[in-house]
Write an enzyme that holds these catalytic residues in place. Structure first.
Site, PDB file in Angstrom:
ATOM      1  N   LYS A  51       0.816  -1.212   0.000  1.00 57.94           N
ATOM      2  CA  LYS A  51       0.000   0.000   0.000  1.00 57.94           C
ATOM      3  C   LYS A  51       0.856   1.272   0.000  1.00 57.94           C
ATOM      4  O   LYS A  51       0.376   2.333  -0.387  1.00 57.94           O
ATOM      5  CB  LYS A  51      -0.965  -0.002   1.186  1.00 57.94           C
ATOM      6  CG  LYS A  51      -1.861  -1.253   1.260  1.00 57.94           C
ATOM      7  CD  LYS A  51      -2.469  -1.626  -0.058  1.00 57.94           C
ATOM      8  CE  LYS A  51      -3.375  -2.852  -0.067  1.00 57.94           C
ATOM      9  NZ  LYS A  51      -2.843  -4.106   0.452  1.00 57.94           N
ATOM     10  N   TYR A 265     -11.852 -15.063   2.843  1.00 57.27           N
ATOM     11  CA  TYR A 265     -10.886 -14.010   3.120  1.00 57.27           C
ATOM     12  C   TYR A 265     -10.510 -13.994   4.600  1.00 57.27           C
ATOM     13  O   TYR A 265     -11.383 -14.015   5.475  1.00 57.27           O
ATOM     14  CB  TYR A 265     -11.484 -12.644   2.737  1.00 57.27           C
ATOM     15  CG  TYR A 265     -10.603 -11.495   3.158  1.00 57.27           C
ATOM     16  CD1 TYR A 265      -9.536 -11.107   2.367  1.00 57.27           C
ATOM     17  CD2 TYR A 265     -10.821 -10.813   4.353  1.00 57.27           C
ATOM     18  CE1 TYR A 265      -8.700 -10.079   2.753  1.00 57.27           C
ATOM     19  CE2 TYR A 265      -9.992  -9.779   4.754  1.00 57.27           C
ATOM     20  CZ  TYR A 265      -8.936  -9.418   3.951  1.00 57.27           C
ATOM     21  OH  TYR A 265      -8.109  -8.406   4.341  1.00 57.27           O
ATOM     22  N   TYR A 291      -2.699 -13.070   2.752  1.00 50.01           N
ATOM     23  CA  TYR A 291      -2.362 -12.762   1.355  1.00 50.01           C
ATOM     24  C   TYR A 291      -1.153 -13.569   0.848  1.00 50.01           C
ATOM     25  O   TYR A 291      -1.280 -14.442  -0.001  1.00 50.01           O
ATOM     26  CB  TYR A 291      -2.025 -11.265   1.206  1.00 50.01           C
ATOM     27  CG  TYR A 291      -3.156 -10.330   1.527  1.00 50.01           C
ATOM     28  CD1 TYR A 291      -4.131 -10.045   0.573  1.00 50.01           C
ATOM     29  CD2 TYR A 291      -3.253  -9.706   2.767  1.00 50.01           C
ATOM     30  CE1 TYR A 291      -5.171  -9.168   0.847  1.00 50.01           C
ATOM     31  CE2 TYR A 291      -4.288  -8.826   3.050  1.00 50.01           C
ATOM     32  CZ  TYR A 291      -5.241  -8.558   2.089  1.00 50.01           C
ATOM     33  OH  TYR A 291      -6.266  -7.700   2.362  1.00 50.01           O
TER      34      TYR A 291
HETATM   35  C1  LIG Z   1      -3.618  -5.411   0.247  1.00 54.41           C
HETATM   36  C2  LIG Z   1      -2.672  -6.545   0.210  1.00 54.41           C
HETATM   37  C3  LIG Z   1      -2.578  -7.371  -0.933  1.00 54.41           C
HETATM   38  C4  LIG Z   1      -3.498  -7.267  -2.102  1.00 54.41           C
HETATM   39  O1  LIG Z   1      -3.283  -6.128  -2.883  1.00 54.41           O
HETATM   40  P1  LIG Z   1      -4.505  -5.562  -3.721  1.00 54.41           P
HETATM   41  O2  LIG Z   1      -3.938  -4.446  -4.495  1.00 54.41           O
HETATM   42  O3  LIG Z   1      -5.559  -5.163  -2.739  1.00 54.41           O
HETATM   43  O4  LIG Z   1      -5.008  -6.671  -4.597  1.00 54.41           O
HETATM   44  C5  LIG Z   1      -1.624  -8.363  -0.945  1.00 54.41           C
HETATM   45  N1  LIG Z   1      -0.813  -8.568   0.120  1.00 54.41           N
HETATM   46  C6  LIG Z   1      -0.892  -7.815   1.227  1.00 54.41           C
HETATM   47  C7  LIG Z   1       0.009  -8.123   2.350  1.00 54.41           C
HETATM   48  C8  LIG Z   1      -1.822  -6.770   1.306  1.00 54.41           C
HETATM   49  O5  LIG Z   1      -1.888  -6.046   2.425  1.00 54.41           O
END
Ligand SMILES: *Cc1c(COP(=O)(O)O)cnc(C)c1O
Length: 344
Positions: A51, A265, A291
């Site tokens: 992010k 999720y 993730y």
């Molecule tokens: C937000 C996030 C993702 C996914 O990214 P997106 O752009 O929302 O698809 C992947 N890994 C981590 C650790 C995240 O925080």
């Protein structure tokens, strides 16, 4: 390589370029392909993650609009919300975090540790909402309320995914391609976790804009795969439009692999947990259950099933999530101690 985003307002927030490193032990263990990791877990902004790159462009836009307070949404253990709170602190802006109790985990670590602890530490005002709340509607309503009070809110979209936020990953595509070239790595594939879709879409749009034949493969970590793929495809188009670049890109050319989400999720899977343990022991790289663990579980499964050839050069984009790992302390305990001192 030309900067594709030079005309867009941007605030430097993250550490870049992030390292591109070989994962030799993991590659040997799997018997191919050649594996690398792009360390976007090292972007900074309060423990790193993907992010940070999106927020550079989102906050460029926010400052251009004279914003005084950032408002954003996410799940309780959102990494996006934590990095938004960190960005606000860095720039001296207020931050309001609207968090949805999306995941049914009652442990103290999940409810109060990890990212949600950091949100408060970084000075965000945290408001919690029950599962199923329309968070986009809450975000809009909350911004209206602040405007009514004479404040200047800026709504940061979920996951930072938007035509503007995704420019962070257009830039990352350029950075990665340059690094691979400098290192003599003939990059052919990128694998990453796909959630709100902007990271995937930004990388894909970036590779298209640069004219590089690199396959970007997302591993779906939430939602129904057909709807997710359509959503990511639309974001690729929106990001190309934002760049003012015209490139044909068929919906059928979008790569989004399914089968690794598990029960939903934020709920850990056996394959994801095993991947976290293997990569910790083989590479000393820390993944997370939501993730990157699921995405790496997908990569390992595909490699074992011969999806890539030994000559392919596959980069795993490490999108962060380390703060979230600590929210899963209870789930990790059994997994972490298993098979100690033996092969991963
Ligand atoms: C937000 C996030 C993702 C996914 O990214 P997106 O752009 O929302 O698809 C992947 N890994 C981590 C650790 C995240 O925080």
């Amino acid at each position: 390589m030309k900067a594709l985003t030079a005309h867009m307002p941007r605030v430097r927030l993250g550490h870049a370029p992030t390292p591109l490193e070989p994962m030799r032990r993991l590659g040997e263990w799997l018997g191919g392909p050649r594996l690398y990791v792009k360390r976007d877990d090292c972007t900074g902004l309060a423990t790193g993650g993907n992010k940070a790159r999106k927020l550079e462009f989102l906050l460029g836009d926010a400052l251009a609009q004279g914003a005084t307070v950032l408002v954003t949404v996410g799940a309780l253990q959102s990494n996006h919300v934590r990095q938004t709170a960190a960005a606000a602190a860095r720039l001296g802006l207020a931050c309001v975090a609207l968090l949805e109790d999306k995941v049914d985990i009652a442990s103290a670590a999940y409810q109060h540790g990890g990212n949600v602890m950091l949100d408060a530490l970084l000075g965000a005002r945290v408001l919690r909402y029950p599962r199923g709340t329309d968070m986009a509607a809450q975000l809009a309503a909350f911004c209206d309320e602040l405007r009514g009070q004479g404040q200047r809110p800026y709504a940061v979209p979920m996951g930072g995914s938007s035509a503007i936020g995704n420019l962070g990953y257009v830039e990352c595509a350029r950075e990665l391609a340059q690094q691979a070239r400098d290192m003599g790595v003939p990059l052919t594939h990128i694998v990453l976790a796909t959630g709100s879709g902007g990271t995937h879409a930004g990388l894909q749009a970036g590779m298209l804009a640069l004219g590089l034949p690199v396959q970007v493969m997302g591993i779906n970590i939430m939602g129904e795969v057909g709807a997710q793929a359509a959503m990511v495809w639309r974001q690729v188009q929106a990001t190309l439009a934002q760049l003012d670049v015209v490139r044909p890109f068929d919906a059928a050319d979008l790569r989004l692999m399914d089968g690794y989400v598990g029960d939903g999720y934020g709920l850990s899977t056996a394959a994801g947990m095993a991947a976290i343990r293997s990569v910790a022991r083989l590479e000393a790289v820390l993944l997370d259950p939501v993730y990157t663990g699921k995405a790496m579980g997908g990569l390992i499964d595909l490699a074992r099933r011969g999806h890539w050839s030994a000559e392919d050069h596959v980069v795993f984009l490490h999108t962060g999530g380390q703060a979230g790992l600590f929210a899963y302390a209870d789930q990790m305990a059994a997994v972490a101690s298993e098979g100690l001192q033996m092969k991963p």
